[in-house]
Scaffold this active site. Structure first.
Site, PDB file in Angstrom:
ATOM      1  N   TYR A   1     -33.470  22.945  23.323  1.00 53.85           N
ATOM      2  CA  TYR A   1     -33.215  23.979  22.303  1.00 53.85           C
ATOM      3  C   TYR A   1     -32.680  23.319  21.019  1.00 53.85           C
ATOM      4  CZ  TYR A   1     -32.471  28.771  20.664  1.00 53.85           C
ATOM      5  OH  TYR A   1     -32.531  29.956  19.961  1.00 53.85           O
TER       6      TYR A   1
ATOM      7  N   LYS B   1     -28.201  28.810  15.929  1.00 52.23           N
ATOM      8  CA  LYS B   1     -27.659  30.040  16.536  1.00 52.23           C
ATOM      9  C   LYS B   1     -26.123  30.033  16.537  1.00 52.23           C
ATOM     10  CE  LYS B   1     -31.545  32.168  17.630  1.00 52.23           C
ATOM     11  NZ  LYS B   1     -32.053  33.256  16.766  1.00 52.23           N
TER      12      LYS B   1
HETATM   13  P1  NAD Z   1     -41.520  36.113  17.826  1.00 53.57           P
HETATM   14  O1  NAD Z   1     -42.352  34.911  17.562  1.00 53.57           O
HETATM   15  O2  NAD Z   1     -42.215  37.335  18.252  1.00 53.57           O
HETATM   16  O3  NAD Z   1     -40.621  36.466  16.562  1.00 53.57           O
HETATM   17  C1  NAD Z   1     -40.193  35.498  15.646  1.00 53.57           C
HETATM   18  C2  NAD Z   1     -40.438  36.097  14.276  1.00 53.57           C
HETATM   19  O4  NAD Z   1     -39.908  35.269  13.248  1.00 53.57           O
HETATM   20  C3  NAD Z   1     -41.926  36.289  13.968  1.00 53.57           C
HETATM   21  O5  NAD Z   1     -42.199  37.654  13.738  1.00 53.57           O
HETATM   22  C4  NAD Z   1     -42.124  35.480  12.710  1.00 53.57           C
HETATM   23  O6  NAD Z   1     -43.034  36.082  11.818  1.00 53.57           O
HETATM   24  C5  NAD Z   1     -40.720  35.485  12.127  1.00 53.57           C
HETATM   25  N1  NAD Z   1     -40.553  34.450  11.103  1.00 53.57           N
HETATM   26  C6  NAD Z   1     -40.658  33.107  11.248  1.00 53.57           C
HETATM   27  N2  NAD Z   1     -40.493  32.505  10.054  1.00 53.57           N
HETATM   28  C7  NAD Z   1     -40.249  33.490   9.150  1.00 53.57           C
HETATM   29  C8  NAD Z   1     -40.029  33.522   7.744  1.00 53.57           C
HETATM   30  N3  NAD Z   1     -40.010  32.393   7.016  1.00 53.57           N
HETATM   31  N4  NAD Z   1     -39.835  34.716   7.147  1.00 53.57           N
HETATM   32  C9  NAD Z   1     -39.872  35.853   7.851  1.00 53.57           C
HETATM   33  N5  NAD Z   1     -40.104  35.902   9.176  1.00 53.57           N
HETATM   34  C10 NAD Z   1     -40.295  34.727   9.813  1.00 53.57           C
HETATM   35  O7  NAD Z   1     -40.431  35.648  18.918  1.00 53.57           O
HETATM   36  P2  NAD Z   1     -39.134  36.374  19.504  1.00 53.57           P
HETATM   37  O8  NAD Z   1     -38.854  35.652  20.752  1.00 53.57           O
HETATM   38  O9  NAD Z   1     -39.316  37.830  19.527  1.00 53.57           O
HETATM   39  O10 NAD Z   1     -37.992  35.981  18.449  1.00 53.57           O
HETATM   40  C11 NAD Z   1     -37.218  36.933  17.752  1.00 53.57           C
HETATM   41  C12 NAD Z   1     -35.746  36.520  17.731  1.00 53.57           C
HETATM   42  O11 NAD Z   1     -35.229  36.600  19.058  1.00 53.57           O
HETATM   43  C13 NAD Z   1     -35.461  35.116  17.239  1.00 53.57           C
HETATM   44  O12 NAD Z   1     -34.279  35.115  16.468  1.00 53.57           O
HETATM   45  C14 NAD Z   1     -35.213  34.362  18.529  1.00 53.57           C
HETATM   46  O13 NAD Z   1     -34.396  33.241  18.324  1.00 53.57           O
HETATM   47  C15 NAD Z   1     -34.503  35.426  19.323  1.00 53.57           C
HETATM   48  N6  NAD Z   1     -34.423  35.210  20.776  1.00 53.57           N
HETATM   49  C16 NAD Z   1     -35.568  35.022  21.503  1.00 53.57           C
HETATM   50  C17 NAD Z   1     -35.475  34.842  22.890  1.00 53.57           C
HETATM   51  C18 NAD Z   1     -36.704  34.610  23.734  1.00 53.57           C
HETATM   52  O14 NAD Z   1     -36.597  34.091  24.845  1.00 53.57           O
HETATM   53  N7  NAD Z   1     -37.899  35.009  23.300  1.00 53.57           N
HETATM   54  C19 NAD Z   1     -34.222  34.852  23.505  1.00 53.57           C
HETATM   55  C20 NAD Z   1     -33.066  35.044  22.732  1.00 53.57           C
HETATM   56  C21 NAD Z   1     -33.199  35.220  21.359  1.00 53.57           C
HETATM   57  O1  0WE Z   2     -34.979  31.194  19.773  1.00 52.60           O
HETATM   58  C1  0WE Z   2     -35.898  31.009  20.529  1.00 52.60           C
HETATM   59  C2  0WE Z   2     -37.238  30.510  20.006  1.00 52.60           C
HETATM   60  C3  0WE Z   2     -37.035  29.651  18.796  1.00 52.60           C
HETATM   61  C4  0WE Z   2     -38.234  28.957  18.228  1.00 52.60           C
HETATM   62  C5  0WE Z   2     -39.406  28.681  18.916  1.00 52.60           C
HETATM   63  C6  0WE Z   2     -40.438  27.980  18.278  1.00 52.60           C
HETATM   64  C7  0WE Z   2     -41.691  27.601  18.978  1.00 52.60           C
HETATM   65  C8  0WE Z   2     -42.844  27.346  18.028  1.00 52.60           C
HETATM   66  C9  0WE Z   2     -38.114  28.511  16.933  1.00 52.60           C
HETATM   67  N1  0WE Z   2     -39.096  27.831  16.310  1.00 52.60           N
HETATM   68  C10 0WE Z   2     -40.235  27.577  16.960  1.00 52.60           C
HETATM   69  N2  0WE Z   2     -41.189  26.848  16.292  1.00 52.60           N
HETATM   70  C11 0WE Z   2     -42.432  26.656  16.776  1.00 52.60           C
HETATM   71  O2  0WE Z   2     -43.267  25.951  16.150  1.00 52.60           O
HETATM   72  N3  0WE Z   2     -35.737  31.254  21.878  1.00 52.60           N
HETATM   73  C12 0WE Z   2     -34.435  31.669  22.351  1.00 52.60           C
HETATM   74  C13 0WE Z   2     -36.800  31.045  22.877  1.00 52.60           C
HETATM   75  C14 0WE Z   2     -36.589  29.674  23.429  1.00 52.60           C
HETATM   76  O3  0WE Z   2     -36.954  28.594  22.702  1.00 52.60           O
HETATM   77  C15 0WE Z   2     -36.590  27.479  23.437  1.00 52.60           C
HETATM   78  C16 0WE Z   2     -35.984  27.889  24.636  1.00 52.60           C
HETATM   79  C17 0WE Z   2     -35.976  29.289  24.630  1.00 52.60           C
HETATM   80  C18 0WE Z   2     -35.410  30.198  25.667  1.00 52.60           C
HETATM   81  C19 0WE Z   2     -36.732  26.124  23.127  1.00 52.60           C
HETATM   82  C20 0WE Z   2     -36.280  25.173  24.054  1.00 52.60           C
HETATM   83  C21 0WE Z   2     -35.681  25.579  25.233  1.00 52.60           C
HETATM   84  C22 0WE Z   2     -35.538  26.924  25.550  1.00 52.60           C
END
Ligand code: NAD
Ligand code: 0WE
Length: 258
Positions: free
Chosen positions: A158, A165
């Site tokens: 991560y 974060k």
């Molecule tokens: P996702 O890819 O669906 O959403 C990420 C979003 O970020 C996308 O809609 C993308 O368009 C937007 N984004 C990226 N660069 C941007 C920019 N320059 N301007 C505006 N928007 C931009 O993935 P997700 O998992 O739904 O992520 C949403 C949030 O949830 C993130 O903050 C992520 O860290 C957090 N999160 C995700 C998880 C997981 O396991 N998926 C867990 C905990 C927290």
């Molecule tokens: O916040 C996140 C996702 C963050 C994320 C993921 C990507 C993948 C593609 C940010 N930037 C990018 N850029 C890319 O090009 N999560 C909480 C989901 C997540 O991401 C991980 C996790 C988990 C869970 C990355 C490493 C280990 C665990």
């Protein structure tokens, strides 16, 4: 009763039907909120079409491009809110980005540019959007962002996102302290791992999800709609006494010692 009728809610971060922001938007709509949706534009307009089709059933009264790296798009997003809505009640910040190279390997090898990218898009954007939104939250409001356990634990790969974060959660506290006197609450949901566009691009995510299914008290992961329900709560008057908090929506995983 959870009721968001008469509330104007701006939702960022919808990329597709797996996005956490999509789960949140559906639950805010169900609770009666009036929605505005932003999307990250691309050159071909593909994202605009895709997200527009997805959100159509929620009847958003506002649908605008907003790349948080583009100051003009941020200004014009909130200018549109001012002219169409007059006031804003709810801001959902649901975005993160780091270069893929920075989500594996040695954390100490993170470049200055990679560090800046991750913190600008994933952390500073909350501060910036809140700074503009506060002027429109004339009747109080609720700002919500999404975090992950990697802010407080060293989770393999991560890396720079964990630092982003940690900064995001600290920003929640400083924003809550500043905006509280205007009755604007600021909170974060720390969600457990969910398969989305962002997480699926990460190597080993399925193993992490499997691990959570073994260890979390509820023996499962959480869904986008469960995160959405907690988001609706944190944006409603039911949570009127809560601000500056990070609430775990993770099937209990965070409390466990393994
Ligand atoms: P996702 O890819 O669906 O959403 C990420 C979003 O970020 C996308 O809609 C993308 O368009 C937007 N984004 C990226 N660069 C941007 C920019 N320059 N301007 C505006 N928007 C931009 O993935 P997700 O998992 O739904 O992520 C949403 C949030 O949830 C993130 O903050 C992520 O860290 C957090 N999160 C995700 C998880 C997981 O396991 N998926 C867990 C905990 C927290
Ligand atoms: O916040 C996140 C996702 C963050 C994320 C993921 C990507 C993948 C593609 C940010 N930037 C990018 N850029 C890319 O090009 N999560 C909480 C989901 C997540 O991401 C991980 C996790 C988990 C869970 C990355 C490493 C280990 C665990």
């Amino acid at each position: 009763m959870l009721n968001l009728t008469g509330k104007n809610a701006l939702v960022t971060g919808i990329a597709n039907n797996r996005s956490i922001a999509w789960g949140i938007a559906q639950q805010l709509h169900k609770a009666g909120a009036n929605l505005g949706i932003t999307y990250l534009p691309d050159e071909r307009g593909k994202m605009e079409k895709k997200v527009a089709e997805l959100v159509e059933p929620l009847n958003p009264s506002l649908f605008v491009p907003c790349d948080v790296q583009n100051d003009e798009q941020i200004q014009s997003t909130f200018e549109t809110i001012r002219s169409k809505w007059g006031k804003l009640d709810i801001l959902i910040h649901c975005m993160a980005f780091a270069n893929k190279d920075d989500l594996s390997g040695d954390f100490s090898q993170t470049s200055r540019a990679g560090f800046n990218t991750a913190l600008q898009i994933s952390t500073y954007s909350l501060v910036q959007l809140s700074g503009v939104a506060k002027a429109l939250m004339t009747e109080g409001g609720s700002i919500l962002t999404l975090s992950y356990l990697g802010s407080v634990r060293a989770i393999p790969n991560y890396n720079i996102m964990g630092v982003a974060k940690a900064g995001l959660e600290a920003s929640v506290r400083y924003l809550a302290a500043e905006l509280g006197p205007q009755n604007i609450r600021v909170n974060a949901i720390s969600a457990g791992p969910i398969r989305t566009l962002a997480s699926s691009a990460v190597g080993g995510i399925l193993d992490m999800i499997h691990h959570v299914e073994q260890v979390a008290p509820l023996r499962r992961t959480v869904t986008q709609l469960e995160v959405g329900n907690t988001a609706a709560f944190l944006c409603s008057d039911l949570s009127s006494g809560i601000t500056g908090q990070v609430l775990y929506v993770d099937a209990g995983y965070e409390i466990m010692g393994m």
